[in-house]
Design a protein around this motif. Structure first.
Motif, PDB file in Angstrom:
ATOM      1  N   GLU A  13       9.678  -0.215  -2.852  1.00 38.84           N
ATOM      2  CA  GLU A  13       8.415   0.434  -3.227  1.00 38.84           C
ATOM      3  C   GLU A  13       8.507   1.023  -4.630  1.00 38.84           C
ATOM      4  O   GLU A  13       7.552   0.923  -5.424  1.00 38.84           O
ATOM      5  CB  GLU A  13       8.072   1.515  -2.207  1.00 38.84           C
ATOM      6  N   SER A  60       4.011  -2.175 -11.378  1.00 37.87           N
ATOM      7  CA  SER A  60       2.566  -1.969 -11.421  1.00 37.87           C
ATOM      8  C   SER A  60       2.168  -1.109 -12.609  1.00 37.87           C
ATOM      9  O   SER A  60       1.161  -1.375 -13.291  1.00 37.87           O
ATOM     10  CB  SER A  60       2.089  -1.327 -10.115  1.00 37.87           C
ATOM     11  N   ASN A 112      -5.970  -0.621  -7.555  1.00 36.77           N
ATOM     12  CA  ASN A 112      -6.300  -1.991  -7.144  1.00 36.77           C
ATOM     13  C   ASN A 112      -5.070  -2.746  -6.649  1.00 36.77           C
ATOM     14  O   ASN A 112      -5.177  -3.648  -5.811  1.00 36.77           O
ATOM     15  CB  ASN A 112      -6.953  -2.747  -8.298  1.00 36.77           C
ATOM     16  N   TRP A 113      -3.897  -2.381  -7.171  1.00 35.54           N
ATOM     17  CA  TRP A 113      -2.654  -3.021  -6.747  1.00 35.54           C
ATOM     18  C   TRP A 113      -1.994  -2.297  -5.575  1.00 35.54           C
ATOM     19  O   TRP A 113      -0.902  -2.652  -5.155  1.00 35.54           O
ATOM     20  CB  TRP A 113      -1.674  -3.106  -7.920  1.00 35.54           C
ATOM     21  N   GLY A 114      -2.649  -1.255  -5.067  1.00 32.78           N
ATOM     22  CA  GLY A 114      -2.147  -0.587  -3.879  1.00 32.78           C
ATOM     23  C   GLY A 114      -1.248   0.599  -4.131  1.00 32.78           C
ATOM     24  O   GLY A 114      -0.586   1.084  -3.208  1.00 32.78           O
ATOM     25  N   ASN A 140       0.851  -1.184   0.000  1.00 32.19           N
ATOM     26  CA  ASN A 140       0.000   0.000   0.000  1.00 32.19           C
ATOM     27  C   ASN A 140       0.891   1.240   0.000  1.00 32.19           C
ATOM     28  O   ASN A 140       1.517   1.566   0.996  1.00 32.19           O
ATOM     29  CB  ASN A 140      -0.906  -0.008   1.235  1.00 32.19           C
TER      30      ASN A 140
END
Length: 413
Positions: free
Chosen positions: A387, A394, A336-338, A2
């Motif tokens: 990250e 992503s 949707n993938w955070g 997230n």
């Protein structure tokens, strides 16, 4: 995973500075604001700096200072946050919107075409942290033909003798132009210290003065400090020192001062900015570019050229050949993938209020073109390598999903 879009940078130095402010029992405008103004002088090389409670407050104050009001026009880009035009409207003047270049900055040729005898100021906006072409804008306002058209309606306008050049530098603290702080390229530069900015005071802003002769920037600083405090000739900190209770109101001012409790946050951050915080942002930008350059859909943001270097406030990813709807689907996939992302900006002519007063996005085709394919990715010092790698993966995955669907639809049709 997230990953938020842009959390404020709060480390122990920030906490200690705020606690120091609280322990003094002085939380409104006082020594922390003065200290922040001093640091901003050093960072920008400006002739004077005035901290206020927001970018918008600073812009309204400076337009009023210049005597802008009913019947006047101020040229602004259509591609900006609403405050760029609202500050003009709050002064009773008319924002004259123009389109942008492919690097998101105001188009100087369109600026020149919109100048009339009513034009009193130009506000350039440093989108994502990239300075506008201030040499071109300065050339326009200094052009003898343009100066002959200029019709002053206040003492300050007569003193300047030309259109005022303002930089909306809400995104661009720390940016450079020809190797110098970009704030020096405009008559007035206004920073934002909102919570998502490179340096924050939670809410706040700063006016940088670089006015030419015959202006005395120190005199203007003294006036503006009063102007931001209701025109009162003695601030609360001065009144707290002994028998200084008596004050006077010298003119009709505003209540736009920055409090010390807010300045403390920015004071801790600015001391780390050039050596730590800004380089960390730039490193993330470079990682994104290195990862995405292998894909033919990637339009690299202009963050550095032979004249300018950005503050790396945003990473405005653009995806070649997609529609606005495609862009929204890519964003949905990322969320949707955070990975929380944003869009900078919805052009002002697309917003309900501005449409209601006569602006239409059809008149600003490049603003719409850039908006329709733009996604602002997270870029801030706290992001870890893990990250950043996840964000990259992503983005590639989300773009691939949408392009695969589009390709399939074409085949089936």
């Amino acid at each position: 995973m997230n990953i938020p879009f842009s959390p404020p940078f709060i480390d122990q130095a920030v906490i200690d500075e705020v606690l120091d402010c609280l322990r003094t029992n002085w939380i409104t405008s006082g020594p922390k604001v003065k200290a922040l103004e001093y640091e901003l002088l050093s960072l920008t090389g400006s002739k004077a700096t005035v901290c206020v409670n927001s970018w918008t407050s600073g812009a309204i104050m400076m337009l009023k200072w210049f005597g802008i009001g009913d019947g006047d026009e101020v040229i602004v880009p259509a591609y900006s946050y609403c405050a760029t035009a609202l500050c003009v409207l709050h002064c009773g003047a008319t924002p004259v919107m123009v389109d942008i270049l492919d690097d998101f900055t105001i188009d100087p040729a369109q600026v020149r075409s919109k100048i009339t005898a009513k034009t009193k100021a130009i506000i350039g906006v440093d989108i994502a942290g990239l300075p506008c072409n201030y040499n071109a804008l300065r050339k326009i306002v200094s052009d003898p033909k343009v100066k002959r058209v200029f019709t002053p309606a206040s003492a300050k306008q007569s003193e300047l003798g030309r259109i005022l050049l303002i930089s909306d530098a809400a995104h661009s603290i720390g940016s450079t132009y020809e190797g110098l702080p970009a704030a020096q390229k405009s008559d007035i530069t206004i920073f934002s210290f909102h919570a998502v900015k490179n340096i924050t005071t939670a809410e706040g802003g700063c006016i940088c003065l670089n006015l030419p002769e015959p202006f005395d920037n120190q005199e203007e600083y003294s006036f503006l400090k009063l102007f931001s405090l209701n025109g009162q000739n003695r601030d609360a900190f001065a009144k707290s020192k002994g028998a200084n209770w008596r004050y006077d109101i010298l003119f009709k001012g505003f209540k736009m001062n920055m409090p010390d409790i807010c300045a403390a946050i920015g004071l801790a951050q600015i001391k780390q900015y050039n050596n730590t915080l800004l380089p960390l942002r730039k490193n993330i930008y470079l990682k994104y570019c290195q990862a995405f350059e292998a894909y033919d859909w990637f339009i690299e943001p202009t963050m550095k050229d032979e004249t300018r270097e950005s503050s790396y406030h945003l990473f405005p990813l653009r995806v070649k050949g997609i529609t606005e709807l495609d862009r929204d689907k890519i964003i949905e996939g990322l969320v949707n993938w955070g990975v929380i992302v944003n869009v900078h900006f919805i052009p002002m002519p697309m917003l309900t209020y501005f449409k209601s007063i006569g602006y239409s996005i059809e008149n600003y085709p490049n603003s719409y073109k850039q908006y329709a394919c733009e996604i602002s990715l997270p870029i801030y010092p706290q992001l870890s390598d893990v990250e950043v790698d996840f964000i990259i993966e992503s983005v590639i995955g989300a773009v691939q999903q949408v392009t695969d669907v589009n390709r399939l639809v074409k085949v089936l049709s």
